[in-house]
Enzyme design. Structure first.
Site, PDB file in Angstrom:
ATOM      1  N   CYS A   8       0.872  -1.182   0.000  1.00  0.00           N
ATOM      2  CA  CYS A   8       0.000   0.000   0.000  1.00  0.00           C
ATOM      3  C   CYS A   8       0.905   1.227   0.000  1.00  0.00           C
ATOM      4  O   CYS A   8       2.078   1.129  -0.332  1.00  0.00           O
ATOM      5  CB  CYS A   8      -0.992  -0.020   1.159  1.00  0.00           C
ATOM      6  SG  CYS A   8      -0.291   0.220   2.797  1.00  0.00           S
ATOM      7  N   THR A   9       0.369   2.347   0.395  1.00  0.00           N
ATOM      8  CA  THR A   9       1.153   3.576   0.339  1.00  0.00           C
ATOM      9  C   THR A   9       2.085   3.710   1.544  1.00  0.00           C
ATOM     10  O   THR A   9       3.299   3.739   1.401  1.00  0.00           O
ATOM     11  CB  THR A   9       0.228   4.812   0.245  1.00  0.00           C
ATOM     12  OG1 THR A   9      -0.627   4.652  -0.881  1.00  0.00           O
ATOM     13  CG2 THR A   9       1.043   6.089   0.096  1.00  0.00           C
ATOM     14  N   THR A  12       0.822   1.499   6.943  1.00  0.00           N
ATOM     15  CA  THR A  12       0.325   1.725   8.300  1.00  0.00           C
ATOM     16  C   THR A  12      -1.107   1.230   8.492  1.00  0.00           C
ATOM     17  O   THR A  12      -1.593   1.218   9.620  1.00  0.00           O
ATOM     18  CB  THR A  12       0.371   3.224   8.671  1.00  0.00           C
ATOM     19  OG1 THR A  12      -0.414   3.958   7.740  1.00  0.00           O
ATOM     20  CG2 THR A  12       1.797   3.745   8.701  1.00  0.00           C
ATOM     21  N   CYS A  13      -1.801   0.860   7.426  1.00  0.00           N
ATOM     22  CA  CYS A  13      -3.169   0.360   7.605  1.00  0.00           C
ATOM     23  C   CYS A  13      -3.514  -0.768   6.635  1.00  0.00           C
ATOM     24  O   CYS A  13      -3.555  -1.920   7.045  1.00  0.00           O
ATOM     25  CB  CYS A  13      -4.218   1.479   7.603  1.00  0.00           C
ATOM     26  SG  CYS A  13      -4.049   2.766   6.381  1.00  0.00           S
ATOM     27  N   ARG A  14      -3.762  -0.500   5.366  1.00  0.00           N
ATOM     28  CA  ARG A  14      -4.257  -1.546   4.464  1.00  0.00           C
ATOM     29  C   ARG A  14      -3.336  -2.759   4.367  1.00  0.00           C
ATOM     30  O   ARG A  14      -3.775  -3.887   4.582  1.00  0.00           O
ATOM     31  CB  ARG A  14      -4.492  -0.981   3.049  1.00  0.00           C
ATOM     32  CG  ARG A  14      -5.685  -0.077   2.946  1.00  0.00           C
ATOM     33  CD  ARG A  14      -5.789   0.516   1.565  1.00  0.00           C
ATOM     34  NE  ARG A  14      -4.684   1.433   1.322  1.00  0.00           N
ATOM     35  CZ  ARG A  14      -4.474   2.085   0.186  1.00  0.00           C
ATOM     36  NH1 ARG A  14      -5.279   1.882  -0.841  1.00  0.00           N
ATOM     37  NH2 ARG A  14      -3.466   2.917   0.062  1.00  0.00           N
ATOM     38  N   ASP A 126      -8.266   3.678   0.564  1.00  0.00           N
ATOM     39  CA  ASP A 126      -7.361   3.984   1.670  1.00  0.00           C
ATOM     40  C   ASP A 126      -8.140   4.638   2.824  1.00  0.00           C
ATOM     41  O   ASP A 126      -8.711   5.707   2.656  1.00  0.00           O
ATOM     42  CB  ASP A 126      -6.279   4.943   1.175  1.00  0.00           C
ATOM     43  CG  ASP A 126      -5.143   5.129   2.162  1.00  0.00           C
ATOM     44  OD1 ASP A 126      -5.239   4.636   3.307  1.00  0.00           O
ATOM     45  OD2 ASP A 126      -4.151   5.780   1.786  1.00  0.00           O
TER      46      ASP A 126
END
Length: 165
Positions: A8-9, A12-14, A126
Site C-alpha cells: 500500500c502507500t 500503516t493500515c491496508r 485507503d
C-alpha cells in the site's frame, strides 16, 4: 515456502491488515506453516511514525482478534519484489509504480492488484485519516478479498495435486 507481499502507500493500515488477515486465515484453511507466509511494505512508508494507525490496530484487535500493534512500517525495495512469489497491491497506481522499477519480466508477471488477482475491478480504498467505521469497512473488504485469494491458492494447489496423480 511461497511469500506473498502486500503493498500500500504508507504501510500503516491496508497492507498490514491484509498481511495479518492472510497469515491468520492461511492457518485456518489448513495450509502447513511452511507453505505460505505474508509480509507487507509501503511505497512511501511512514518510518517516522513507526507504527500502524490507531484505528487499524483497534479494528483488527476488536473485530478479528489480531494484534498488529507491533507492526513497523517498511519501505519497499526491489529485493522485496524479487523475493516475493506473489505481490498484491491495494491499487492500480501501486502496481504501476512497482512495475516501472522492475526490470525482470518474471517479476512483473507476479504483480497484481489485490482485486485483480481475484478477478474483481477497482482498488481497495485507503482509510488513512478517516474514522473507525471507515477502517472497519476496509478491514471487512480485505477479509473478503483475502478469503478469495486463499480459495484461489487452494484451487491451484488442488489442480497441481490432481495433475500429479
Amino acid at each position: 515456502m511461497a511469500n506473498v507481499l502486500f503493498v500500500c502507500t504508507g504501510n500503516t493500515c491496508r497492507s498490514p491488515m491484509a498481511e495479518a488477515l492472510f497469515n491468520k486465515k492461511i492457518k485456518e484453511h489448513g495450509f502447513k506453516p511452511d507453505e505460505y507466509s505474508a509480509t507487507s511494505v509501503g511505497l512511501a512508508a511512514d518510518v517516522e511514525l513507526g507504527k500502524p494507525t490507531e484505528n487499524a490496530v483497534k479494528v483488527m484487535k476488536e473485530k478479528y482478534d489480531i494484534d498488529i500493534s507491533k507492526h513497523v512500517p517498511t519501505q519497499i525495495t526491489l529485493k522485496d519484489v524479487e523475493n516475493a512469489d506473489l505481490v498484491l497491491c491495494m491499487s492500480a497506481s501501486h502496481l504501476h509504480h512497482i512495475a516501472y522499477f522492475v526490470h525482470n519480466s518474471n517479476d512483473i508477471k507476479k504483480i497484481y492488484t489485490l482485486k485483480g488477482y481475484v478477478e474483481m475491478a477497482g482498488d481497495v480504498a485507503d482509510p488513512y485519516g478517516c474514522d473507525e467505521s471507515t477502517y472497519e469497512k476496509c478491514a471487512d473488504e480485505l477479509d473478503d478479498l483475502i478469503e478469495k485469494v486463499i480459495e484461489k491458492l487452494e484451487n491451484e494447489k488442488n489442480d497441481k495435486e490432481e495433475w500429479l496423480w
